[in-house]
Design a protein around this motif. Structure first.
Motif, mmCIF file in Angstrom:
data_model
loop_
_atom_site.group_PDB
_atom_site.id
_atom_site.type_symbol
_atom_site.label_atom_id
_atom_site.label_comp_id
_atom_site.label_asym_id
_atom_site.label_seq_id
_atom_site.Cartn_x
_atom_site.Cartn_y
_atom_site.Cartn_z
ATOM 1 N N ILE A 15 0.877 -1.177 0.000
ATOM 2 C CA ILE A 15 0.000 0.000 0.000
ATOM 3 C C ILE A 15 0.904 1.214 0.000
ATOM 4 C CG2 ILE A 15 -1.759 1.289 1.248
ATOM 5 C CD1 ILE A 15 -2.164 -1.456 2.788
ATOM 6 N N ASN A 40 -2.950 -7.712 15.331
ATOM 7 C CA ASN A 40 -3.454 -6.578 14.549
ATOM 8 C C ASN A 40 -2.365 -6.039 13.639
ATOM 9 O OD1 ASN A 40 -5.101 -5.646 17.521
ATOM 10 N ND2 ASN A 40 -6.123 -6.317 15.683
ATOM 11 N N GLY A 41 -2.787 -5.658 12.447
ATOM 12 C CA GLY A 41 -1.876 -4.966 11.538
ATOM 13 C C GLY A 41 -0.850 -5.846 10.871
ATOM 14 N N THR A 42 -1.043 -7.170 10.867
ATOM 15 C CA THR A 42 -0.044 -8.033 10.241
ATOM 16 C C THR A 42 -0.335 -8.301 8.762
ATOM 17 O OG1 THR A 42 -1.244 -9.921 11.099
ATOM 18 C CG2 THR A 42 0.698 -9.236 12.307
ATOM 19 N N LYS A 44 -3.609 -9.345 7.406
ATOM 20 C CA LYS A 44 -4.663 -10.323 7.106
ATOM 21 C C LYS A 44 -5.714 -9.736 6.168
ATOM 22 C CE LYS A 44 -5.720 -10.766 11.479
ATOM 23 N NZ LYS A 44 -4.784 -9.747 12.004
ATOM 24 N N TYR A 57 -4.987 -1.626 -3.022
ATOM 25 C CA TYR A 57 -3.898 -2.556 -2.701
ATOM 26 C C TYR A 57 -3.195 -2.982 -3.984
ATOM 27 C CZ TYR A 57 -6.184 -2.629 1.795
ATOM 28 O OH TYR A 57 -6.736 -2.244 2.994
HETATM 29 N N1 LIG Z 1 -6.019 1.411 3.002
HETATM 30 C C1 LIG Z 1 -4.907 1.492 3.734
HETATM 31 N N2 LIG Z 1 -4.171 2.607 3.734
HETATM 32 C C2 LIG Z 1 -3.045 2.701 4.461
HETATM 33 N N3 LIG Z 1 -2.571 1.711 5.231
HETATM 34 C C3 LIG Z 1 -3.232 0.565 5.272
HETATM 35 C C4 LIG Z 1 -4.444 0.397 4.530
HETATM 36 N N4 LIG Z 1 -4.902 -0.839 4.756
HETATM 37 C C5 LIG Z 1 -4.019 -1.416 5.602
HETATM 38 N N5 LIG Z 1 -3.027 -0.587 5.899
HETATM 39 C C6 LIG Z 1 -1.900 -0.877 6.782
HETATM 40 O O1 LIG Z 1 -1.413 -2.150 6.449
HETATM 41 C C7 LIG Z 1 -1.108 -2.868 7.629
HETATM 42 C C8 LIG Z 1 -1.872 -4.168 7.634
HETATM 43 O O2 LIG Z 1 -3.241 -3.877 7.758
HETATM 44 P P1 LIG Z 1 -4.359 -4.982 7.699
HETATM 45 O O3 LIG Z 1 -5.664 -4.303 7.741
HETATM 46 O O4 LIG Z 1 -4.086 -5.889 6.576
HETATM 47 O O5 LIG Z 1 -4.099 -5.744 9.074
HETATM 48 P P2 LIG Z 1 -4.908 -6.898 9.753
HETATM 49 O O6 LIG Z 1 -3.973 -8.000 9.926
HETATM 50 O O7 LIG Z 1 -6.147 -7.191 9.016
HETATM 51 O O8 LIG Z 1 -5.241 -6.243 11.165
HETATM 52 P P3 LIG Z 1 -6.528 -6.360 12.112
HETATM 53 O O9 LIG Z 1 -6.361 -7.644 12.833
HETATM 54 O O10 LIG Z 1 -6.396 -5.208 13.030
HETATM 55 O O11 LIG Z 1 -7.757 -6.313 11.260
HETATM 56 C C9 LIG Z 1 -1.438 -1.962 8.773
HETATM 57 O O12 LIG Z 1 -0.232 -1.326 9.183
HETATM 58 C C10 LIG Z 1 -2.378 -0.961 8.205
HETATM 59 O O13 LIG Z 1 -2.301 0.287 8.853
#
Ligand SMILES: Nc1ncnc2c1ncn2[C@@H]1O[C@H](COP(=O)(O)OP(=O)(O)OP(=O)(O)O)[C@@H](O)[C@H]1O
Ligand SMILES: [Mg+2]
Lengths: 260, 394
Positions: A15, A40-42, A44, A57
């Protein structure tokens, strides 16, 4: 049609030029239930969104195929019509469009112009599925997700899945915000569909939903990769012990210090 | 722009158009011609009137083809030229009196008007189905048609007017609509503007609404390269009401310049303007609404809501709601907005297998739905939804 297969190889997703998913391999077949857990934030949701073709993405490398067809070259709608479904963590609201109208359009898009589903048949099916998911029939005429509670939105995602009958479904935190009864109902919606013709990938933070939908495979995702895979016992282990022991075992640093 | 550079129309042209018609109409034309010397084009920062094909047409006007459906006994619906021969006494008190002559285009129209629709519903007559008429602009000519719609006291009637033309032609139209809703009448004027893509039109609509009468304008603009349409409703009688339910959809390089004005003169009058527009391609819409509340118009309410949905980044909307209030005992307000399609809505719908063009159509339909819900005629609702559906491009 043969058993569905979603095959992900060395997938990298970014991203704004920042790499989030960093070389991920995963295969989901019909009849299988895979669970992905992880802090969180990995990445997924990033993985799920990239597979569906979310415009923000960017796929940086690797492949993803559904039944041997290259998903990454398809438009979002083509992926859906090929049989991929994503229950979104934050589904959109569409003002002025009833849930029934929206779903009928989606069903007919899949069937093609020459073969629309008869209106009455559609409404009968919708009514049955709504009953099965304990959704008030009045929701059929309400605007898509507008004013729905968090839990109602999630149930509506499962309703869409059960109407559209995908081959592979990715459920991104379908259990978050659900009360205990609703978790059971949603699980039932998924279990109703389980067969050789349907495979599912569940992204969740909690063991609870996995008590109702028995996973065949459990994966842990950290820092953009799957770092450990196992059976249902892995989910129980995480529920009991958290992620710290795994980080230590794998020698992975805390995400915040890595991003700084 | 100074009008002395305009040499249209000439007295000879006006006399030629006038032909054998009643003297009172010839007098009105000549009076308008005289006034035109002192009048200028409308002032506009957004629409270049000087270049418009309907300004300096030069040629004498052609009359559009009129198709009128059968009507119940007592009702008149016919080509305005025939009506001048058959019912001059009905037309004389109203024709060209509701439209003011504030700018050169109004005066040119009055001087040259040729053909159009006359619709008359006698007092106390309640019609169950709508009256229908079509104005067909068949060629590249200049037109100055007029629609005169007279609804007698306590009558109930709906008139559906269609403006159409042949694909590929470029008619230049300087027309006008005049509606008179007499005491207690309940009237709906419904218009579908589906002119060909190269048409240019100037299309003021004027109405006077009498005591306890109500007029609803249901306006749908889809066609024309340039369409300038301002609607003004004078709520003259006490208890008079007006409503505007306007929809428009512009694409390619279409330019719309719309204005809706409600003038509250009588006491306890109410006006409500709702407009929903969709723009795609490089289309542009200028949208102006004004509620004027005159002194002593107590107990008035005047509301305006206009919203535009932008399907492309290259489309442009200018929304200018206004209020002019000279009386304190009123309830009035306005809301206006213009916004793009939400890309997350598109993504969500496409993730359910809906192709992009269909997803856009659904979003447009959803955007229109609250306005469509206010339209009491099912056939009109469905027609507007269908026209919008067909117009969406990816
Ligand atoms: N649209 C976006 N714009 C900017 N950063 C993003 C965006 N989507 C995700 N990120 C970043 O990418 C990283 C992974 O986010 P993601 O949503 O995939 O995590 P996740 O594993 O689903 O977390 P959670 O368990 O909190 O849902 C994070 O650092 C998030 O801030
Ligand atoms: Mg997430």
């Amino acid at each position: 049609m043969a058993r569905p297969t979603l095959e992900i190889r060395e997938l990298r997703v970014g991203i704004d030029g920042r790499e989030i998913v960093k070389g991920l391999d995963l295969t989901v077949r019909g009849g299988e239930v895979h669970a992905i857990m992880g802090p969180n934030g990995t990445g997924k949701s990033t993985l799920a969104s990239a597979l569906m073709g979310h415009p923000t993405y960017e796929v940086l490398g690797g492949t993803a195929t559904l039944d041997g067809e290259n998903l990454l070259e398809m438009g979002v709608d083509e992926r859906a019509r090929a049989g991929l479904f994503l229950a979104m963590q934050y589904p959109a609201e569409i003002s002025g469009v009833s849930t029934a109208n929206f779903l009928r359009t989606a069903v007919n898009a899949r069937r093609g112009e020459s073969d629309p589903m008869p209106v009455l048949k559609f409404h009968r099916q919708l009514k049955e599925k709504m009953e099965r998911l304990s959704i008030d029939p009045a929701f059929a005429e309400r605007y898509v997700n507008e004013g729905f509670s968090g839990g109602e939105k999630k149930r509506n995602e499962i309703l869409q899945m059960s109407i559209l009958q995908p081959r592979i479904a990715i459920l991104d935190e379908i259990d978050s915000g659900l009360d205990i009864d609703a978790v059971k109902i949603v699980a039932q919606g998924v279990n109703d569909m389980l067969s050789e013709d349907f495979g599912v990938l569940i992204i969740t933070h909690y063991q609870r939903i996995l008590n109702y939908i028995r996973p065949t495979n459990v994966h842990v995702m950290m820092q953009g990769r799957i770092v450990r895979s196992g059976g249902p016992e892995l989910a129980e282990q995480l529920e009991a012990r958290g992620y710290e022991w795994l980080r230590e075992e794998l020698g992975i640093e805390e995400p915040l210090s890595q991003e700084a | 722009m100074a009008s002395d550079t305009l040499t249209f129309p000439t007295r000879a042209q006006v006399e030629a158009v006038s032909g054998l018609e009643p003297q009172w109409l010839r007098d009105r034309r000549l009076e308008a011609l005289e006034e035109s010397a002192a009048l200028a084009l409308p002032m506009s920062k957004t629409t270049r009137f000087a270049d418009a094909a309907f300004v300096q047409a030069g040629a004498a006007p052609s009359a559009p083809e009129v198709q009128a459906a059968d009507v119940p006994a007592g009702v008149i619906l016919m080509d305005l030229r025939e009506a001048l021969g058959e019912h001059p006494d009905l037309l004389q008190p109203h024709l060209l009196t509701v439209l003011e002559r504030k700018n050169l285009l109004h005066a040119q129209h009055a001087a040259l008007t040729a053909g159009g629709i006359f619709c008359y519903v006698p007092k106390d007559m309640e019609l169950t189905g709508p009256l229908r008429a079509t104005l067909n602009f068949t060629g590249d000519a200049y037109y100055a048609p007029h629609v005169l719609f007279l609804a007698g006291p306590r009558s109930r009637c709906d008139l559906i007017v269609e403006l159409v033309g042949e694909d590929g032609t470029s008619p230049a139209i300087n027309g006008a609509v005049e509606v008179v809703a007499e005491e207690g009448a309940q009237v709906r004027y419904i218009e579908f503007q589906r002119l060909p893509g190269k048409a240019q039109g100037h299309w003021p609509r004027r109405a006077t609404v009498g005591r306890n009468a109500s007029l609803t304008w249901i306006l749908n603009d889809i066609g024309a390269r340039l369409q300038v349409a301002d609607t003004r409703t004078d709520l003259i009688g006490d208890g008079a009401e007006s409503r505007v339910l306007a929809t428009f959809f512009g694409g390619r390089r279409q330019h719309f310049d719309f204005r809706h004005v409600a003038v509250h003169v009588g006491q306890h009058t109410a006006s409500d303007t709702q407009a929903r527009g969709v723009l795609q391609g490089r289309a542009r819409a200028v949208y102006n609404a004004n509620t004027v509340i005159r002194p002593h118009a107590i107990g008035t309410s005047g509301w305006q809501h206009e919203h535009t949905l932008m399907l492309s980044e290259t489309a442009r909307a200018d929304l200018v709601p206004e209020l002019e209030i000279d009386e304190w005992d009123v309830k009035a307000g306005h809301a206006a907005s213009a916004g793009p399609v939400d890309p997350m809505q598109l993504y969500f719908m496409m993730a359910r297998g809906i192709p992009e063009v269909e997803a856009r159509r659904l979003i447009v339909y959803g955007f229109l739905s609250s306005l469509l819900d206010s339209i009491p005629l099912a056939e009109v609702r469905e027609r507007i939804a269908q026209l919008f559906h067909e117009k969406v491009e990816v």
